[in-house]
Scaffold this motif. Structure first.
Motif, mmCIF file in Angstrom:
data_model
loop_
_atom_site.group_PDB
_atom_site.id
_atom_site.type_symbol
_atom_site.label_atom_id
_atom_site.label_comp_id
_atom_site.label_asym_id
_atom_site.label_seq_id
_atom_site.Cartn_x
_atom_site.Cartn_y
_atom_site.Cartn_z
ATOM 1 N N ASP A 226 -35.413 9.664 19.808
ATOM 2 C CA ASP A 226 -34.927 9.441 18.440
ATOM 3 C C ASP A 226 -34.091 10.639 17.978
ATOM 4 O O ASP A 226 -34.468 11.799 18.186
ATOM 5 C CB ASP A 226 -36.142 9.261 17.525
ATOM 6 C CG ASP A 226 -35.794 8.706 16.151
ATOM 7 O OD1 ASP A 226 -34.603 8.735 15.779
ATOM 8 O OD2 ASP A 226 -36.717 8.262 15.449
ATOM 9 N N ASP A 227 -32.957 10.347 17.293
ATOM 10 C CA ASP A 227 -32.123 11.429 16.756
ATOM 11 C C ASP A 227 -32.382 11.667 15.269
ATOM 12 O O ASP A 227 -31.763 12.553 14.667
ATOM 13 C CB ASP A 227 -30.643 11.143 17.002
ATOM 14 C CG ASP A 227 -30.165 9.850 16.332
ATOM 15 O OD1 ASP A 227 -30.929 9.261 15.534
ATOM 16 O OD2 ASP A 227 -29.020 9.436 16.606
ATOM 17 N N TYR A 228 -33.288 10.873 14.660
ATOM 18 C CA TYR A 228 -33.724 11.040 13.268
ATOM 19 C C TYR A 228 -32.592 10.875 12.254
ATOM 20 O O TYR A 228 -32.686 11.347 11.124
ATOM 21 C CB TYR A 228 -34.430 12.396 13.069
ATOM 22 C CG TYR A 228 -35.491 12.636 14.117
ATOM 23 C CD1 TYR A 228 -36.637 11.833 14.162
ATOM 24 C CD2 TYR A 228 -35.338 13.621 15.082
ATOM 25 C CE1 TYR A 228 -37.599 12.021 15.143
ATOM 26 C CE2 TYR A 228 -36.299 13.820 16.062
ATOM 27 C CZ TYR A 228 -37.422 13.011 16.090
ATOM 28 O OH TYR A 228 -38.368 13.197 17.066
ATOM 29 N N GLU A 229 -31.557 10.151 12.649
ATOM 30 C CA GLU A 229 -30.477 9.833 11.729
ATOM 31 C C GLU A 229 -30.852 8.603 10.899
ATOM 32 O O GLU A 229 -31.819 7.890 11.204
ATOM 33 C CB GLU A 229 -29.179 9.559 12.504
ATOM 34 C CG GLU A 229 -28.661 10.758 13.296
ATOM 35 C CD GLU A 229 -28.192 11.890 12.394
ATOM 36 O OE1 GLU A 229 -27.660 11.599 11.296
ATOM 37 O OE2 GLU A 229 -28.355 13.066 12.785
ATOM 38 N N ASN A 230 -30.087 8.358 9.838
ATOM 39 C CA ASN A 230 -30.204 7.152 9.017
ATOM 40 C C ASN A 230 -31.529 7.046 8.268
ATOM 41 O O ASN A 230 -31.984 5.954 7.964
ATOM 42 C CB ASN A 230 -30.008 5.883 9.877
ATOM 43 C CG ASN A 230 -28.702 5.901 10.635
ATOM 44 O OD1 ASN A 230 -27.635 6.074 10.038
ATOM 45 N ND2 ASN A 230 -28.777 5.747 11.953
ATOM 46 N N ARG A 231 -32.150 8.191 8.033
ATOM 47 C CA ARG A 231 -33.393 8.232 7.256
ATOM 48 C C ARG A 231 -33.373 9.482 6.379
ATOM 49 O O ARG A 231 -32.388 10.223 6.356
ATOM 50 C CB ARG A 231 -34.609 8.280 8.200
ATOM 51 C CG ARG A 231 -35.048 6.938 8.740
ATOM 52 C CD ARG A 231 -35.668 7.068 10.108
ATOM 53 N NE ARG A 231 -34.680 7.359 11.129
ATOM 54 C CZ ARG A 231 -34.973 7.656 12.390
ATOM 55 N NH1 ARG A 231 -36.234 7.718 12.768
ATOM 56 N NH2 ARG A 231 -34.027 7.892 13.253
ATOM 57 N N SER A 232 -34.462 9.729 5.670
ATOM 58 C CA SER A 232 -34.576 10.986 4.942
ATOM 59 C C SER A 232 -34.645 12.134 5.945
ATOM 60 O O SER A 232 -34.754 11.917 7.157
ATOM 61 C CB SER A 232 -35.836 10.975 4.075
ATOM 62 O OG SER A 232 -36.987 11.144 4.893
ATOM 63 N N SER A 233 -34.644 13.343 5.435
ATOM 64 C CA SER A 233 -34.730 14.503 6.323
ATOM 65 C C SER A 233 -36.146 14.771 6.809
ATOM 66 O O SER A 233 -36.360 15.641 7.651
ATOM 67 C CB SER A 233 -34.193 15.745 5.603
ATOM 68 O OG SER A 233 -35.005 16.075 4.478
ATOM 69 N N ALA A 234 -37.136 14.028 6.304
ATOM 70 C CA ALA A 234 -38.544 14.300 6.627
ATOM 71 C C ALA A 234 -38.828 14.152 8.115
ATOM 72 O O ALA A 234 -39.566 14.953 8.705
ATOM 73 C CB ALA A 234 -39.457 13.388 5.818
ATOM 74 N N ALA A 235 -38.269 13.115 8.747
ATOM 75 C CA ALA A 235 -38.531 12.892 10.175
ATOM 76 C C ALA A 235 -37.993 14.041 11.014
ATOM 77 O O ALA A 235 -38.653 14.515 11.948
ATOM 78 C CB ALA A 235 -37.923 11.569 10.619
#
Length: 524
Positions: A226-235
């Motif tokens: 996972d690149d943790y894009e397209n969500r809040s910064s929490a991930a």
């Protein structure tokens, strides 16, 4: 079935019969066996269709009763989940928000109410509600010191600490069987809580399972990288990545790997001194031989980048699933004894875990987030003669409901201030028309706690999920039907404007109903 009363009898005779019948009914109330684990993901239970492991004994509970597909936890972390189960209340009502606090045992809990209702209560295994807080409301308790070790654990009892020699999962099984055979009062119904440490990290397999799964290759989740894009910064902020976490570094305690130059040094215990020092000579010899073989691919391969992550993922699952297999063995032994002793037909067996767990999804291990793998705990219930074998319940239930269910099974009054609902109508397949269709979640430990998962609360109805990372000022909205892996937040998207408004309104309704704002200054 009760006898028909002959109303030509004298009033005295009628009173005598009714009194006798009431006592006879009370004696027939079911025993309750609650088997509880720590960090057992539904992805690692074959009753839920796992592609990773077969759990035949746990499946016996599901096959003989009901599997709940949406059992959500109120706060996905060990201690708060246990406090919720004892009290039937959210963290902001029972006062237990984070791990390593002290649980207030003076408050009303379901074991105390079961005692008042004539049940014998017992707790064996993991407590994890503070180092000073001891169980209350139990006629017998025998608990692991703090979180406990997998090998040579210490147990705390009302009479002091006891040091044991052996593997914790096996020891808990032996103690449970001993209490069932010799410790309980056969004239009383019982409530027994058997609470395993496994499969909590560091996932130390049993001596007879050290070489399990060594050559098995497990399927990777689609979002392992996972690149943790397209969500809040929490991930992206969270520190529980298989790729980077210090505990999963080479030489760290979770992988049980030695430094390359020390591979052939039979006396090396540097990587896990705190653990190896507890082992017997035979245990340590077997352990090192097994892990030299398990880690050989790393030493021979110059692994780096994604190849190293993939190797770590396989090593993680090998050990985690070995611990799950030992739990399954334990459950089989206890179920066999219930059959042999003639107790099975009048014992409700409940299996659950304190929360779910990430098994590589989003590149993670651990829990805490409101994402599905962490939010959803396994729940299997077998109630012979009442619950239809092999049934499946898809309504939203919670660990918030356990206390109320235990009390309902005992025909005991459920306090009005408990915040859940008894599952008994669902187990009888007579669900009430007003059963919940949404659920509130709140995680408090925050970025200063373990794994740097930011504080958040949210609401889900099983189709949509709204999450507020309130100290970041960031929101997420997921369409679980179209994005079951929760990879793309649609918060603020015009297409979802009506859904977002509906979920925001439901979140505020639940917070008001549960009195969150008034009692929880941390969640303004």
């Amino acid at each position: 079935m009760g006898r028909t009363i002959n109303f030509s009898a004298s009033p005295f005779q009628v009173v005598i019969f009714i009194t006798f019948h009431a006592f006879a009914f009370a004696d027939e109330r079911p025993n309750i066996l609650f088997i509880f684990t720590d960090d057992h993901a539904t992805q690692a239970l074959s009753a839920y269709g796992s592609k990773l492991i077969e759990t035949p004994n746990l499946d016996r509970i599901a096959d003989g009763g009901m599997r709940f597909d949406r059992c959500y936890v109120t706060n996905s972390i060990c201690g708060p989940s246990r406090a919720c189960i004892l009290t039937g209340k959210y963290s902001h009502k029972n006062g237990y928000y984070n791990n390593d606090e002290e649980f207030d045992g003076t408050q009303r809990t379901f074991p105390k109410l079961l005692q008042q209702a004539g049940y014998q209560t017992a707790l064996i295994g993991k407590w994890h509600l503070g180092r000073k807080s001891m169980p209350t409301g139990f006629d017998y308790w025998h608990i692991l010191e703090h979180q406990g070790y997998y090998y040579q654990p210490k147990f705390v009892t009302p009479w002091g600490q006891v040091q044991y020699l052996g593997y914790t999962t096996d020891l808990l099984t032996e103690q449970t069987l001993a209490w069932l055979k010799q410790g309980r009062d056969p004239e009383k119904p019982f409530m027994l809580m058997m609470q395993h440490k496994a499969p909590h990290r560091p996932w130390d397999p049993a001596p007879d399972r050290l070489t399990d799964n060594t050559d098995h290759v497990y399927p990777e989740p689609d979002n392992l990288f996972d690149d943790y894009e397209n969500r809040s910064s929490a991930a992206a902020r969270a520190e529980m990545r298989i790729a980077e976490d210090n505990q999963m570094s080479i030489g760290g305690p979770d992988l049980k790997a030695w430094d390359r130059e020390d591979l052939n040094n039979p006396n090396n215990t540097r990587a896990r001194d705190w653990f190896y020092g507890k082992m017997t000579h035979d245990q340590l010899t077997a352990w090192k031989a097994a892990y030299r073989e398990k880690n050989k691919a790393y030493y021979d391969g110059d692994l780096a980048g994604k190849d190293l992550v993939r190797w770590k993922y396989q090593r993680f699952l090998q050990d985690y699933l070995s611990c799950v297999a030992s739990v399954d063995d334990s459950v089989g032994k206890v179920l066999d004894y219930l059959d042999e002793a003639g107790l099975a037909d009048n014992t409700v067996v409940i299996y659950s875990s304190d929360q779910g767990f990430f098994l590589g999804e989003h590149g993670w291990f651990d829990k805490r987030f409101m994402y599905e793998e962490s939010l959803r705990a396994p729940l299997l219930v077998r109630w012979p003669g009442v619950t239809k074998p092999g049934s499946v319940e898809k309504r939203i239930v919670s660990n918030l409901d356990f206390a109320e269910t235990f009390l309902d099974l005992a025909n005991a009054e459920i306090p009005a201030d408990m915040q859940g609902a008894s599952l008994e109508p669902l187990l009888r397949e007579t669900p009430p028309a007003d059963w919940r269709d949404s659920f509130y979640y709140h995680y408090y430990e925050g970025a200063d706690g373990g794994h740097k998962v930011c504080e958040h609360y949210g609401v889900t109805n099983g189709r949509y999920k709204l999450i507020n990372f309130y100290k970041l000022g960031e929101w997420e909205l997921f369409d679980l039907e179209n994005d079951p892996q929760e990879m793309h937040s649609v918060y603020g998207k015009e297409k979802y404007a009506d859904v977002q408004a509906t979920m925001l309104a439901e979140l505020q309704r639940l917070r008001s109903e549960l009195e969150v704002t008034e009692n929880d200054p941390d969640s303004k």
